[in-house]
Design a protein around this motif. Structure first.
Motif, short mmCIF file in Angstrom:
data_model
loop_
_atom_site.label_atom_id
_atom_site.label_comp_id
_atom_site.label_asym_id
_atom_site.label_seq_id
_atom_site.Cartn_x
_atom_site.Cartn_y
_atom_site.Cartn_z
N GLY A 40 0.79 -1.22 0.00
CA GLY A 40 0.00 0.00 0.00
C GLY A 40 0.82 1.27 0.00
O GLY A 40 0.28 2.36 0.23
N ASP A 41 2.12 1.17 -0.26
CA ASP A 41 2.99 2.36 -0.29
C ASP A 41 2.47 3.35 -1.33
O ASP A 41 2.47 3.05 -2.53
N PRO A 42 2.04 4.55 -0.92
CA PRO A 42 1.47 5.49 -1.89
C PRO A 42 2.48 6.07 -2.88
O PRO A 42 2.08 6.62 -3.90
N SER A 43 3.79 5.97 -2.59
CA SER A 43 4.79 6.54 -3.49
C SER A 43 5.29 5.54 -4.52
O SER A 43 6.06 5.91 -5.41
N MET A 163 1.23 10.05 4.51
CA MET A 163 1.35 10.28 3.08
C MET A 163 0.03 10.79 2.49
O MET A 163 0.02 11.75 1.70
N TYR A 164 -1.08 10.18 2.87
CA TYR A 164 -2.37 10.61 2.32
C TYR A 164 -2.77 11.99 2.83
O TYR A 164 -3.47 12.73 2.14
N ARG A 165 -2.32 12.35 4.03
CA ARG A 165 -2.64 13.66 4.58
C ARG A 165 -1.73 14.75 4.03
O ARG A 165 -2.17 15.87 3.77
N PHE A 166 -0.43 14.44 3.84
CA PHE A 166 0.53 15.50 3.54
C PHE A 166 1.36 15.27 2.28
O PHE A 166 2.12 16.15 1.88
N GLY A 167 1.23 14.10 1.66
CA GLY A 167 1.88 13.90 0.37
C GLY A 167 1.15 14.70 -0.71
O GLY A 167 0.06 15.21 -0.50
N ARG A 192 6.42 20.85 8.99
CA ARG A 192 5.22 21.62 9.30
C ARG A 192 4.07 20.75 9.82
O ARG A 192 3.00 21.27 10.16
N ILE A 193 4.25 19.45 9.87
CA ILE A 193 3.18 18.58 10.35
C ILE A 193 2.99 18.79 11.85
O ILE A 193 3.95 18.64 12.63
N PRO A 194 1.80 19.15 12.30
CA PRO A 194 1.58 19.40 13.73
C PRO A 194 1.60 18.12 14.56
O PRO A 194 1.37 17.02 14.05
N SER A 195 1.85 18.28 15.83
CA SER A 195 2.02 17.12 16.72
C SER A 195 0.79 16.23 16.75
O SER A 195 0.91 15.00 16.84
N TRP A 196 -0.42 16.83 16.68
CA TRP A 196 -1.61 15.99 16.75
C TRP A 196 -1.78 15.10 15.53
O TRP A 196 -2.42 14.04 15.60
N GLU A 197 -1.22 15.48 14.39
CA GLU A 197 -1.30 14.63 13.21
C GLU A 197 -0.38 13.41 13.36
O GLU A 197 -0.72 12.31 12.93
N TRP A 198 0.78 13.61 13.96
CA TRP A 198 1.64 12.47 14.25
C TRP A 198 0.90 11.52 15.19
O TRP A 198 0.97 10.30 15.06
N HIS A 199 0.21 12.10 16.17
CA HIS A 199 -0.55 11.30 17.13
C HIS A 199 -1.64 10.49 16.43
O HIS A 199 -1.82 9.31 16.70
N LYS A 200 -2.37 11.13 15.52
CA LYS A 200 -3.41 10.43 14.77
C LYS A 200 -2.83 9.31 13.91
O LYS A 200 -3.50 8.31 13.66
N ALA A 201 -1.60 9.51 13.47
CA ALA A 201 -0.94 8.48 12.65
C ALA A 201 -0.43 7.31 13.48
O ALA A 201 0.05 6.32 12.93
N GLY A 202 -0.54 7.43 14.82
CA GLY A 202 -0.03 6.38 15.68
C GLY A 202 1.47 6.43 15.85
O GLY A 202 2.09 5.44 16.25
#
Length: 326
Positions: A40-43, A163-167, A192-202
């Motif tokens: 499933g690698d988006p790149s 990747m799907y959020r910021f690619g 520039r990715i905020p801390s809560w997005e890393w959190h959502k990514a697990g």
């Protein structure tokens, strides 16, 4: 080995193109498969008409399509690229496909006489594999950091989310290229990715902090691609949060290093020990077992993997952690 431009007009829709002759048997999927972070690698997308990759070059993003053609004993690779970075992507193709990966010493009869039968047989059945060398440090380092101390399933799930959020859509995605092909964020975009997005990514704070810290020196990081693999790995390990496992996993892909061993891997030592002796071992034991083949230890591990050997289950699986709900 030779490299020649395709005849004018063959890939009419491409911004740049190349026909590369490996000079012998060559398996595109075996060679480049190690670059994929799961199916499933988006790149990276594999379709009926080729192996598609999207990445950023110094000139901008590029979409690259690679396809094998010609007889099995002497195929060639048709490379076509689109986007601002197309020329740079095409220039990097021969090295990425293992142009500089020399198996001559490994394939000598005298060297084969020192190897386990399993490894020799795997090499006999897989003469077309090369070790790829992308030269793209950031593209390799970020997903590798995400794999630190967690299961592959968890790491790849987090990578896909980010990747799907910021690619960004690859050049030509949905027209000449698969619609779901994405370019990994640039260092500036990762930062520039905020801390809560890393959190959502697990992705826990330790791993996200490591990514942020190393990418603040992204330009210096990319310069490591020009150094020998051992030197690049040593310099990577001077960065906080980057140890021997991460450095080895990176230079295996960026430099096509034939010797780097991922010491500290949760499964590798037990796997190599089981394959070579029938018994599990630890990192020190694995290094002792592989010592006779110094300079080619990664080739040996790769052949064990291609042999089809499966490690017996020795204990409980590593628990998948989910940081997203806390």
């Amino acid at each position: 080995m030779t490299t020649a431009k395709l005849p004018a007009g063959v890939p009419a829709a491409a911004d740049a193109s190349l026909r590369w002759h490996p000079g012998g048997p060559f398996d595109l999927l075996q060679t480049l498969g190690t670059l994929r972070r799961g199916h499933g690698d988006p790149s990276i997308r594999v379709t009926a008409d080729g192996f598609w990759m999207a990445f950023t070059t110094a000139a901008g993003p590029a979409t690259l399509r690679l396809a094998s053609a010609g007889p099995a004993a002497a195929p060639w690779i048709e490379a076509r690229a689109w986007g601002p970075g197309a020329a740079a992507a095409i220039e990097a193709v021969p090295r990425m496909l293992g142009r500089d990966d020399d198996w001559t010493a490994f394939d000598e009869p005298g060297f084969h006489a020192t190897l386990p039968r399993m490894v020799v047989e795997a090499r006999r059945r897989n003469p077309a594999v090369r070790l790829p060398a992308t030269g793209r440090m950031v593209d390799s380092l970020v997903p590798t950091v995400l794999e630190q101390k967690v299961t592959v399933i968890e790491a790849r799930r987090g990578y896909r989310y980010l990747m799907y959020r910021f690619g960004t859509a690859a050049p030509g995605a949905g027209t000449v290229a698969p619609a779901n092909l994405l370019v990994q964020p640039t260092p500036e975009q990762w930062l520039r990715i905020p801390s809560w997005e890393w959190h959502k990514a697990g992705v826990g704070p330790q791993r996200s902090d490591t990514v942020m810290r190393v990418l603040r020196s992204a330009a210096a990081l990319e310069r490591l691609a020009a150094l020998p693999a051992a030197e690049a790995a040593a310099k990577l390990q001077t960065l906080p949060g980057i140890g021997v496992w991460t450095a080895a996993e990176v230079v295996q892909r960026t430099h096509g290093c034939p010797d780097s061993i991922a010491v500290g891997d949760y499964h590798l030592a037990a796997y190599v020990g089981a394959a070579l002796t029938g018994r599990r071992t630890d990192d020190a034991g694995m290094l002792r077992l592989l010592a006779p083949w110094a300079g080619h230890r990664q080739r040996v591990v790769r052949m064990i993997g291609l042999s089809g050997f499966r490690k017996p289950v020795f204990g409980p699986r590593m628990t998948i952690q989910d940081h997203r709900g806390h």
